[in-house]
Scaffold this active site. Structure first.
Site, PDB file in Angstrom:
ATOM      1  N   TRP A 110      38.875  83.350 -17.125  1.00 12.20           N
ATOM      2  CA  TRP A 110      39.647  84.591 -17.279  1.00 12.20           C
ATOM      3  C   TRP A 110      39.067  85.703 -16.398  1.00 12.20           C
ATOM      4  CZ3 TRP A 110      38.677  89.612 -18.903  1.00 12.20           C
ATOM      5  CH2 TRP A 110      39.812  90.392 -19.175  1.00 12.20           C
ATOM      6  N   SER A 151      35.471  77.816 -18.923  1.00 16.09           N
ATOM      7  CA  SER A 151      35.925  78.814 -19.890  1.00 16.09           C
ATOM      8  C   SER A 151      37.427  78.664 -20.157  1.00 16.09           C
ATOM      9  CB  SER A 151      35.546  80.214 -19.384  1.00 16.09           C
ATOM     10  OG  SER A 151      35.622  81.161 -20.415  1.00 16.09           O
ATOM     11  N   PHE A 174      33.542  92.130 -18.934  1.00 13.53           N
ATOM     12  CA  PHE A 174      33.589  90.706 -19.266  1.00 13.53           C
ATOM     13  C   PHE A 174      32.560  89.935 -18.438  1.00 13.53           C
ATOM     14  CE2 PHE A 174      35.595  86.452 -19.616  1.00 13.53           C
ATOM     15  CZ  PHE A 174      35.695  86.397 -20.999  1.00 13.53           C
ATOM     16  N   ALA A 191      29.688  91.110 -17.387  1.00 15.39           N
ATOM     17  CA  ALA A 191      28.386  91.409 -17.990  1.00 15.39           C
ATOM     18  C   ALA A 191      28.178  90.579 -19.251  1.00 15.39           C
ATOM     19  CB  ALA A 191      28.286  92.898 -18.308  1.00 15.39           C
ATOM     20  N   GLN A 203      29.487  87.685 -19.852  1.00 16.52           N
ATOM     21  CA  GLN A 203      29.313  86.283 -19.480  1.00 16.52           C
ATOM     22  C   GLN A 203      27.875  85.981 -19.076  1.00 16.52           C
ATOM     23  OE1 GLN A 203      33.372  84.636 -17.692  1.00 16.52           O
ATOM     24  NE2 GLN A 203      32.586  86.284 -16.491  1.00 16.52           N
ATOM     25  N   ASP A 263      24.670  81.116 -24.146  1.00 11.68           N
ATOM     26  CA  ASP A 263      26.053  81.612 -24.072  1.00 11.68           C
ATOM     27  C   ASP A 263      26.434  82.394 -25.327  1.00 11.68           C
ATOM     28  OD1 ASP A 263      28.778  81.976 -23.643  1.00 11.68           O
ATOM     29  OD2 ASP A 263      29.104  79.937 -22.912  1.00 11.68           O
ATOM     30  N   HIS A 284      26.971  82.004 -19.931  1.00 12.07           N
ATOM     31  CA  HIS A 284      28.351  81.506 -19.865  1.00 12.07           C
ATOM     32  C   HIS A 284      28.739  80.946 -18.490  1.00 12.07           C
ATOM     33  CE1 HIS A 284      32.357  81.119 -21.549  1.00 12.07           C
ATOM     34  NE2 HIS A 284      32.888  81.826 -20.562  1.00 12.07           N
TER      35      HIS A 284
END
Length: 255
Positions: free
Chosen positions: A22, A82, A143, A145, A147, A207, A235
């Site tokens: 994403w 993801s 997002f 950051a 991850q 994660d 992540h």
């Protein structure tokens, strides 16, 4: 303007498809592409709404799949990171002749947490959805950051992700919103027993979005699948530990 997704194809060997997550685009795989190019014919796509496919849109996994089917190779190894892991799993379930082997990276059949399932808290997803309408650029940066959080190389990881993502056109907000809805609502857990191809599940020990407990739960649901946990990664293990990541793919592909 083209109605086709942007595909980048290079290398020699068995076909391998790489799907980003994403808010990202295919440029995130660059470190991996450089290492795997001698071993595979690599197919890196910008999913609808992202990067060079930003002018396109898809509101569901099947709509994404239909656009992928136009140029995807058959009998390929599919690697999905993801949200891309949800897309790859959907392809494996509904268009199995395209998927010879399935690899999910920091992914889950259900991203949103509920009582007996670890995942992203619903309020986190709804906060991202609210922020999107105000400033999607900042939302995507947050997002990134999130991850990298927890990884010893978090600062460098975020820098690498930013460099990749901002090297291509910005994602379109409509597709960002649709992607968040998929992360909030999709639940493929009951469909997992229908997967027939060899499967490798890759996780980052640190994660915060796909807790490591998910790996244990899926070991029971997918007893025939293999799994590997990257000890230094959050992540994005292919950014944090690219050598080890490529080793896992090469080893799995050779089986």
């Amino acid at each position: 303007m083209s109605t086709d997704l942007h595909w980048q194809t290079q290398g020699q060997g068995p076909d391998l498809v790489l799907l980003h997550g994403w808010g990202m685009n295919g440029a995130v795989w660059q470190q991996v592409v450089e290492r795997l190019e001698p071993h595979f014919r690599l197919h890196v796509v910008d999913l609808p709404g992202y990067g060079h496919s930003a002018h396109l849109h898809a509101a569901s996994l099947e709509e994404i799949a239909q656009q992928l089917l136009e140029h995807a190779p058959k009998q390929a190894i599919w690697v999905g990171w993801s949200l891309g892991g949800l897309v790859a799993t959907h392809m494996a379930l509904h268009h199995a002749d395209y998927v010879s082997k399935l690899v999910t990276v920091a992914s889950s059949p259900k991203f949103a947490a509920e009582a007996r399932w670890r995942g992203i808290q619903p309020q986190v997803l709804s906060a991202f959805t609210e922020q999107l309408s105000e400033d999607f650029h900042i939302t995507v940066e947050r997002f990134m950051a999130l991850q990298a959080m927890g990884s010893p190389s978090a600062r460098q990881d975020v820098k690498n992700l930013k460099q990749a993502v901002f090297s291509r056109p910005q994602p379109n907000p409509q597709s960002l919103l649709a992607g968040l809805q998929m992360l909030a609502e999709v639940d493929l857990r009951d469909h997992l027993p229908h997967l027939t191809m060899p499967m490798l599940r890759l996780y980052g020990r640190l994660d915060g979005l796909v807790p490591i407990k998910v790996a244990q739960d899926l070991e029971k649901a997918l007893p025939a699948s293999e799994q590997f946990i990257f000890t230094q990664s959050s992540h994005a293990p292919f950014i944090t530990e690219p050598e080890s990541f490529c080793h896992q793919l090469l080893s799995f592909a050779g089986k």
